[in-house]
Design a protein around this motif. Structure first.
Motif, short mmCIF file in Angstrom:
data_model
loop_
_atom_site.label_atom_id
_atom_site.label_comp_id
_atom_site.label_asym_id
_atom_site.label_seq_id
_atom_site.Cartn_x
_atom_site.Cartn_y
_atom_site.Cartn_z
N GLY A 150 0.81 -1.24 0.04
CA GLY A 150 -0.06 0.02 0.05
C GLY A 150 0.75 1.13 0.03
N VAL A 151 2.07 1.32 -0.49
CA VAL A 151 2.97 2.37 -0.57
C VAL A 151 2.39 3.34 -1.62
N GLU A 152 2.24 4.68 -0.94
CA GLU A 152 1.39 5.71 -1.92
C GLU A 152 2.52 6.36 -2.79
N SER A 153 3.70 6.63 -2.58
CA SER A 153 4.67 7.30 -3.60
C SER A 153 5.93 6.77 -3.28
N ILE A 154 6.84 6.94 -4.74
CA ILE A 154 8.09 6.44 -4.63
C ILE A 154 8.83 7.59 -5.27
N VAL A 155 10.01 7.79 -4.75
CA VAL A 155 10.85 8.83 -5.66
C VAL A 155 11.97 7.89 -6.16
N ASN A 156 12.28 7.78 -7.42
CA ASN A 156 12.88 6.89 -7.91
C ASN A 156 14.09 7.63 -8.74
N MET A 157 15.46 7.16 -8.18
CA MET A 157 16.72 7.57 -8.94
C MET A 157 16.86 6.83 -10.19
N SER A 158 16.91 7.61 -11.15
CA SER A 158 17.05 7.26 -12.75
C SER A 158 18.41 8.02 -13.08
N GLN A 159 18.66 8.15 -14.19
CA GLN A 159 19.62 8.88 -14.76
C GLN A 159 19.31 9.67 -15.96
N LEU A 160 20.24 10.72 -16.45
CA LEU A 160 19.75 11.87 -17.48
C LEU A 160 19.83 11.07 -18.74
N THR A 161 20.70 9.89 -18.96
CA THR A 161 20.88 9.14 -20.05
C THR A 161 19.77 8.16 -20.14
N ALA A 162 18.75 7.91 -19.45
CA ALA A 162 17.74 7.08 -19.54
C ALA A 162 16.81 7.18 -20.84
N ARG A 163 17.00 6.30 -21.64
CA ARG A 163 15.97 6.34 -23.00
C ARG A 163 16.27 4.86 -23.52
N PRO A 164 15.02 4.28 -24.10
CA PRO A 164 15.10 3.12 -24.80
C PRO A 164 15.87 2.78 -26.11
N ASP A 165 16.51 3.64 -26.76
CA ASP A 165 17.30 3.50 -27.61
C ASP A 165 18.75 3.89 -27.37
N HIS A 166 19.31 3.85 -26.15
CA HIS A 166 20.78 4.18 -25.77
C HIS A 166 21.67 3.25 -26.05
N THR A 167 22.89 3.52 -26.59
CA THR A 167 23.77 2.29 -26.65
C THR A 167 24.25 1.55 -25.34
N SER A 168 24.07 2.41 -24.19
CA SER A 168 24.35 1.96 -22.91
C SER A 168 23.06 0.87 -22.55
N ALA A 169 23.44 -0.16 -22.11
CA ALA A 169 22.46 -1.41 -21.43
C ALA A 169 22.06 -0.58 -20.36
N ALA A 170 22.82 -0.18 -19.44
CA ALA A 170 22.41 0.64 -18.26
C ALA A 170 21.45 1.48 -18.34
N ALA A 171 21.60 2.44 -19.30
CA ALA A 171 20.79 3.73 -19.48
C ALA A 171 19.41 3.01 -20.06
N ARG A 172 19.39 2.08 -20.93
CA ARG A 172 18.35 1.38 -21.26
C ARG A 172 17.35 0.50 -20.09
N GLY A 173 18.28 0.20 -19.24
CA GLY A 173 17.51 -0.40 -18.14
C GLY A 173 16.99 0.61 -17.16
N HIS A 174 17.64 1.70 -17.00
CA HIS A 174 16.80 2.68 -16.06
C HIS A 174 15.59 3.27 -16.85
N TRP A 175 15.33 3.28 -18.11
CA TRP A 175 14.37 3.73 -18.82
C TRP A 175 13.23 2.50 -18.52
N LEU A 176 13.75 1.17 -18.95
CA LEU A 176 12.63 0.20 -18.31
C LEU A 176 12.08 0.18 -16.83
N ALA A 177 13.59 0.53 -16.01
CA ALA A 177 12.59 0.41 -14.53
C ALA A 177 11.99 1.91 -14.28
N GLU A 178 11.83 2.70 -15.11
CA GLU A 178 10.88 3.95 -14.92
C GLU A 178 9.58 3.32 -15.27
N ARG A 179 9.62 2.84 -16.18
CA ARG A 179 8.35 2.05 -16.71
C ARG A 179 7.68 1.25 -15.69
#
Length: 319
Positions: free
Chosen positions: A103-132
């Protein structure tokens, strides 16, 4: 009793070191007298210090659902950060599922500026998916996407070379970024966590006060240290090899650092916002202030203690 003081806050990554946003978040909540539960991976000096400050400390693995679920019992708001590792999605999914059940109401999630689905970095893509994953959980979430931390200057910017060679060896080209202190990012997280009506699904980029190229940052180093510091551009592949030779840096992280360096050269991190001041309650720390605070890490060592050339960490001086 207001809502903020009657809420138990769970801080994941409260024992973290680099950037240490989780540790800063826990300390800032405790400084306000707010009930704080710290989720850490190891029982060590950092967790002991949090206990002394009044935190409840939970030791566990973010991949263990039962442990995470128990840690979230009675928690309404949480801060989530995770190391740059390929287990991010497992940890995020576990936390989101346990948070939904608790029943958690809100979360502040630490991502990164490079988070996007087409980044060459697997970690950046992973952060974008984690956001989703957090978005799909139905829990109110705010994503923080900072650029490079100022604390990077104490690690991957190779202070040993700055001390002995008066040089910063990095493959960042002429691209700019506005480095931000982990403590300032934590102030933003605390501002969101304690807001009576925290944003839901918002993406925020807390940055430092000004974007600078590495050559411009070298000028700030020179001014603070009182001696000329130069920026030396090195090829990304050479840097990759140097990182690999140091030992102890996972290949996953090395690949991320190198891919992000490539995109940095093309301006990916050239962003400046007022998020730290608007939500964190004060202006972000400048590079100059950070260097004054950490000057000892970059000052010339005494002659008897100076490293021979072959011992310099990330030895890139032949480039």
């Amino acid at each position: 009793m207001n809502e903020a003081s009657s809420t138990t806050y769970l801080v994941v990554g409260a024992g973290g070191s680099h950037g240490a946003t989780g540790n800063h978040v826990a300390r800032q909540l405790l400084a306000r007298g707010l009930p704080t539960r710290a989720f850490v991976h190891h029982d060590d000096d950092r967790s002991a210090a949090l206990k002394q400050l009044g935190a409840q400390v939970v030791i566990g693995d973010l991949g263990d659902f039962e442990t995470v679920r128990a840690a979230l019992d009675g928690v309404r708001r949480a801060y989530f950060t995770y190391p740059l590792a390929d287990s991010l999605l497992t940890a995020t999914t576990t936390f989101a599922a346990a948070g939904k059940q608790a029943g958690v109401e809100s979360i502040v999630n630490m991502s990164q500026l490079t988070a996007r689905p087409d980044h060459t970095s697997a970690a950046a893509r992973g952060h974008w998916l984690a956001e989703r994953v957090f978005d799909w959980s139905g829990i109110g979430v705010s994503h923080l996407r900072p650029p490079y931390f100022l604390e990077n200057l104490l690690t991957i910017a190779n202070p040993a070379a700055i001390r002995t060679d008066d040089a910063i060896y990095l493959p960042y080209g002429a691209g700019r970024h506005a480095p931000v202190a982990g403590e300032d990012v934590a102030r933003v997280a605390v501002g969101l966590l304690t807001n009576p009506a925290p944003p839901r699904g918002e993406i925020l980029s807390p940055t430092g006060p000004v974007a600078l190229s590495m050559a411009e940052q070298a000028e700030v180093f020179s001014r603070v240290l009182g001696r000329p510091i130069r920026y030396v551009e090195v090829p990304v592949e050479t840097w990759r090899q140097a990182l690999s030779r140091t030992g102890g840096i996972p290949d996953y992280l090395i690949e991320h650092l190198c891919h992000v360096a490539e995109t940095h050269r093309h301006g990916e991190q050239d962003v400046v916002t007022d998020v730290v001041e608007a939500i964190g309650g004060g202006p972000p720390q400048s590079l100059e202030t950070f260097l004054h605070h950490h000057r000892a890490a970059f000052d010339h060592p005494a002659p008897a203690t100076r490293r021979p050339r072959s011992e310099t960490v990330l030895d890139l001086r032949e480039c």
